[in-house]
Structure formats: C-alpha cells, structure tokens
Design a protein around this motif. Structure first.
Motif, PDB file in Angstrom:
ATOM      1  N   PRO A 110     139.170 -87.661 -44.752  1.00  0.00           N
ATOM      2  CA  PRO A 110     138.742 -88.884 -45.459  1.00  0.00           C
ATOM      3  C   PRO A 110     137.898 -88.620 -46.700  1.00  0.00           C
ATOM      4  CG  PRO A 110     138.486 -89.155 -43.094  1.00  0.00           C
ATOM      5  CD  PRO A 110     138.819 -87.719 -43.315  1.00  0.00           C
ATOM      6  N   GLY A 111     137.188 -87.507 -46.718  1.00  0.00           N
ATOM      7  CA  GLY A 111     136.349 -87.210 -47.869  1.00  0.00           C
ATOM      8  C   GLY A 111     137.103 -86.666 -49.055  1.00  0.00           C
ATOM      9  N   HIS A 112     138.377 -86.330 -48.882  1.00  0.00           N
ATOM     10  CA  HIS A 112     139.160 -85.780 -49.987  1.00  0.00           C
ATOM     11  C   HIS A 112     139.452 -86.821 -51.065  1.00  0.00           C
ATOM     12  CE1 HIS A 112     140.823 -82.235 -47.363  1.00  0.00           C
ATOM     13  NE2 HIS A 112     139.486 -82.275 -47.431  1.00  0.00           N
ATOM     14  N   LYS A 113     139.206 -88.089 -50.764  1.00  0.00           N
ATOM     15  CA  LYS A 113     139.385 -89.113 -51.791  1.00  0.00           C
ATOM     16  C   LYS A 113     138.376 -88.959 -52.935  1.00  0.00           C
ATOM     17  CE  LYS A 113     140.883 -92.409 -48.237  1.00  0.00           C
ATOM     18  NZ  LYS A 113     140.578 -93.705 -47.566  1.00  0.00           N
ATOM     19  N   TRP A 114     137.317 -88.211 -52.676  1.00  0.00           N
ATOM     20  CA  TRP A 114     136.278 -88.015 -53.685  1.00  0.00           C
ATOM     21  C   TRP A 114     136.570 -86.829 -54.598  1.00  0.00           C
ATOM     22  CZ3 TRP A 114     130.961 -90.204 -53.291  1.00  0.00           C
ATOM     23  CH2 TRP A 114     130.886 -91.240 -52.356  1.00  0.00           C
ATOM     24  N   ALA A 115     137.695 -86.181 -54.419  1.00  0.00           N
ATOM     25  CA  ALA A 115     137.984 -84.945 -55.158  1.00  0.00           C
ATOM     26  C   ALA A 115     138.016 -85.192 -56.668  1.00  0.00           C
ATOM     27  CB  ALA A 115     139.302 -84.336 -54.684  1.00  0.00           C
ATOM     28  N   LEU A 116     138.692 -86.236 -57.095  1.00  0.00           N
ATOM     29  CA  LEU A 116     138.792 -86.527 -58.529  1.00  0.00           C
ATOM     30  C   LEU A 116     137.429 -86.841 -59.123  1.00  0.00           C
ATOM     31  CD1 LEU A 116     140.523 -86.977 -61.031  1.00  0.00           C
ATOM     32  CD2 LEU A 116     140.905 -89.336 -60.275  1.00  0.00           C
ATOM     33  N   LEU A 117     136.616 -87.603 -58.404  1.00  0.00           N
ATOM     34  CA  LEU A 117     135.285 -87.972 -58.896  1.00  0.00           C
ATOM     35  C   LEU A 117     134.395 -86.746 -59.029  1.00  0.00           C
ATOM     36  CD1 LEU A 117     133.173 -90.081 -59.656  1.00  0.00           C
ATOM     37  CD2 LEU A 117     132.689 -90.364 -57.223  1.00  0.00           C
ATOM     38  N   PHE A 118     134.383 -85.890 -58.018  1.00  0.00           N
ATOM     39  CA  PHE A 118     133.519 -84.714 -58.052  1.00  0.00           C
ATOM     40  C   PHE A 118     133.993 -83.701 -59.088  1.00  0.00           C
ATOM     41  CE2 PHE A 118     131.215 -84.756 -53.689  1.00  0.00           C
ATOM     42  CZ  PHE A 118     130.705 -85.996 -54.000  1.00  0.00           C
ATOM     43  N   ALA A 119     135.310 -83.552 -59.228  1.00  0.00           N
ATOM     44  CA  ALA A 119     135.830 -82.631 -60.247  1.00  0.00           C
ATOM     45  C   ALA A 119     135.473 -83.120 -61.649  1.00  0.00           C
ATOM     46  CB  ALA A 119     137.341 -82.482 -60.100  1.00  0.00           C
ATOM     47  N   SER A 120     135.581 -84.419 -61.884  1.00  0.00           N
ATOM     48  CA  SER A 120     135.207 -84.980 -63.179  1.00  0.00           C
ATOM     49  C   SER A 120     133.717 -84.816 -63.438  1.00  0.00           C
ATOM     50  CB  SER A 120     135.588 -86.462 -63.245  1.00  0.00           C
ATOM     51  OG  SER A 120     136.973 -86.650 -63.029  1.00  0.00           O
ATOM     52  N   LEU A 121     132.909 -85.031 -62.403  1.00  0.00           N
ATOM     53  CA  LEU A 121     131.462 -84.877 -62.553  1.00  0.00           C
ATOM     54  C   LEU A 121     131.098 -83.430 -62.860  1.00  0.00           C
ATOM     55  CD1 LEU A 121     128.617 -86.098 -62.344  1.00  0.00           C
ATOM     56  CD2 LEU A 121     128.689 -85.611 -59.879  1.00  0.00           C
ATOM     57  N   MET A 122     131.777 -82.488 -62.223  1.00  0.00           N
ATOM     58  CA  MET A 122     131.508 -81.077 -62.475  1.00  0.00           C
ATOM     59  C   MET A 122     131.814 -80.711 -63.917  1.00  0.00           C
ATOM     60  SD  MET A 122     130.554 -78.117 -61.417  1.00  0.00           S
ATOM     61  CE  MET A 122     130.742 -76.404 -61.893  1.00  0.00           C
ATOM     62  N   ILE A 123     132.965 -81.118 -64.408  1.00  0.00           N
ATOM     63  CA  ILE A 123     133.330 -80.820 -65.789  1.00  0.00           C
ATOM     64  C   ILE A 123     132.361 -81.507 -66.757  1.00  0.00           C
ATOM     65  CG2 ILE A 123     135.097 -81.169 -67.543  1.00  0.00           C
ATOM     66  CD1 ILE A 123     135.753 -78.933 -65.685  1.00  0.00           C
ATOM     67  N   PHE A 124     131.968 -82.732 -66.434  1.00  0.00           N
ATOM     68  CA  PHE A 124     131.056 -83.483 -67.295  1.00  0.00           C
ATOM     69  C   PHE A 124     129.702 -82.783 -67.396  1.00  0.00           C
ATOM     70  CE2 PHE A 124     128.162 -87.264 -67.798  1.00  0.00           C
ATOM     71  CZ  PHE A 124     128.477 -87.485 -69.122  1.00  0.00           C
ATOM     72  N   LEU A 125     129.108 -82.420 -66.260  1.00  0.00           N
ATOM     73  CA  LEU A 125     127.812 -81.753 -66.280  1.00  0.00           C
ATOM     74  C   LEU A 125     127.901 -80.375 -66.926  1.00  0.00           C
ATOM     75  CD1 LEU A 125     126.441 -82.630 -62.717  1.00  0.00           C
ATOM     76  CD2 LEU A 125     125.747 -83.606 -64.905  1.00  0.00           C
ATOM     77  N   LEU A 126     128.977 -79.670 -66.634  1.00  0.00           N
ATOM     78  CA  LEU A 126     129.136 -78.336 -67.208  1.00  0.00           C
ATOM     79  C   LEU A 126     129.226 -78.395 -68.728  1.00  0.00           C
ATOM     80  CD1 LEU A 126     129.513 -75.347 -66.471  1.00  0.00           C
ATOM     81  CD2 LEU A 126     131.963 -75.759 -66.375  1.00  0.00           C
TER      82      LEU A 126
END
Length: 227
Positions: free
Chosen positions: A65-81
């Motif tokens: 169920p937590g895999h739905k957050w994959a796109l959000l977390f990947a986008s956040l990682m690229i954004f912060l980086l």
C-alpha cells in the motif's frame, strides 16, 4: 562584516519584488524530460537509472500500500537534491536553508503518513506509543514521551536539513573571507586555506546529496510504520 555573512540566507528580490518563488521552482526547468523516442540521451538515462535505484531501495522494506507514494517521494528527492546543489553555485540562493520551506515540506507529509496509519490500522499506530512489556507505573510517562517524540519528528526533519546546509554555507563563507584577507598578507597560508576550501566545497556537495536523501528516507520510515 558579521551581518554580511547572513546576507546569503536572505530571500532574493529584484526591484523590490521577492524572487523567492522563482528561486524555489525554477530548478525544475533544468531537469531533463523523458523523450518519446526509443533511445534517450545519456542525461535522461542517468536520471532514470538514479530514480529507479532510489525508489527500489527506499520502498523495498515498505509494504505494497505504501508504494503509491513512490512518485511523490522520487519527485521530492529530485527537488531537494536540485535545490541543495544549485545553492552551492556563486550568486545563487538556497531555499532549503529557510526553515519555513523545510517545515512546509516535512509537516504535511509526516501528518499524511500519521493520518493514514490512524485510519487504516489505528491499533498498530497507537501501539507505537507504548512499548510491549512496559511496567504499569511507567505507562503514563512513556506515552507522554512517545507522543512528544512523535510530534517532534517533522520539526527534527526541517531543523536537520536547515542546520546542515546553513552551517556549511557559513563555514565556506568564513573560509573564503579569510583567504581573501590573507592573500596579500600571507600568501602561503592563504594558499593552504584555499586548498582546504576546495576540500570543504567537495564535502558540501556530498552533504547536499546526503541531506536530501536522509530527508526522504526518514519520511519513508515514518510511512513504513503506518502502512
């Protein structure tokens, strides 16, 4: 002189118009976009490989169920980086040195993970507030401590990112100022300090990457507890 060290953390403006929103969202323009062609360029391939590796490592321990957050977390990682790395360039501004920005990212995501846990598995989520086998006399005290710890999490996320980037920027500014002052007085010492500044710059690039990863990783751990 002391006040000028903190000018780099002030919100930029042009002709009295705040440029904070532009500094916050302009880095998205620099990111390569996936093409419709079968063969993509090297930069896009590198970005896709990095995202695939990051998502696989972050969401490996998290249930389905937590895999739905994959796109959000990947986008956040690229954004912060991107924000952290671009902030190391001369004449730039780092929005992630602003505590309000980091808390604005940490609090909603932490709160969403907690609310999902309370809705889907309230018993398990509330069970984190009291370790198993706790003596009866310590139950009220531990519940208070764990509750405070729960609410401190987003604050710790924001403060950690802000403090690490701010300290690095200040240290680089101090060393650069020292090098400039000693350049005409003690050139050998200024050269040595300049070499240390180059090593510190490399370290700050590593810190920028690590802090972005740690920010998203801790959010992933909070999500793992609630799904």
């Amino acid at each position: 002189m002391t006040l000028s060290f903190f000018d780099q953390f002030m919100s930029p403006d042009l002709l009295g118009i705040p440029m904070f929103a532009l500094a916050l969202f302009l880095p998205w323009v620099l990111l390569p976009r996936p093409a419709l062609r079968w063969m993509s360029n090297r930069l896009t391939t590198l970005q896709e490989g990095f995202l695939n590796r990051f998502v696989h490592q972050l969401f490996g321990p998290i249930s389905q169920p937590g895999h739905k957050w994959a796109l959000l977390f990947a986008s956040l990682m690229i954004f912060l980086l991107t924000l952290n790395l671009l902030g190391l360039l001369p004449y730039t501004y780092t929005p992630t040195t602003n505590l309000s920005v980091n808390l604005g990212l940490a609090i909603p995501l932490w709160l969403a993970a907690v609310l999902i846990g309370m809705r889907n598995q309230p018993t398990v989520s509330l069970g984190h507030l009291l370790p198993e086998g706790t003596p009866a006399l310590l139950i009220p005290l531990l519940i208070i401590i764990e509750t405070i710890s729960l609410f401190i999490r987003p604050l710790a996320l924001g403060v950690r990112l802000t403090a690490n980037l701010t300290a690095g920027h200040l240290l680089m500014h101090l060393i650069a100022t020292t090098t400039h002052v000693l350049l005409y007085v003690m050139p050998p010492l200024a050269t040595t300090i300049y070499a240390a500044l180059l090593l510190l710059t490399i370290l700050e690039f590593a810190v920028a990457v690590i802090q972005a990863y740690v920010f998203v990783l801790l959010l992933g751990l909070y999500l793992q507890e609630n799904v």
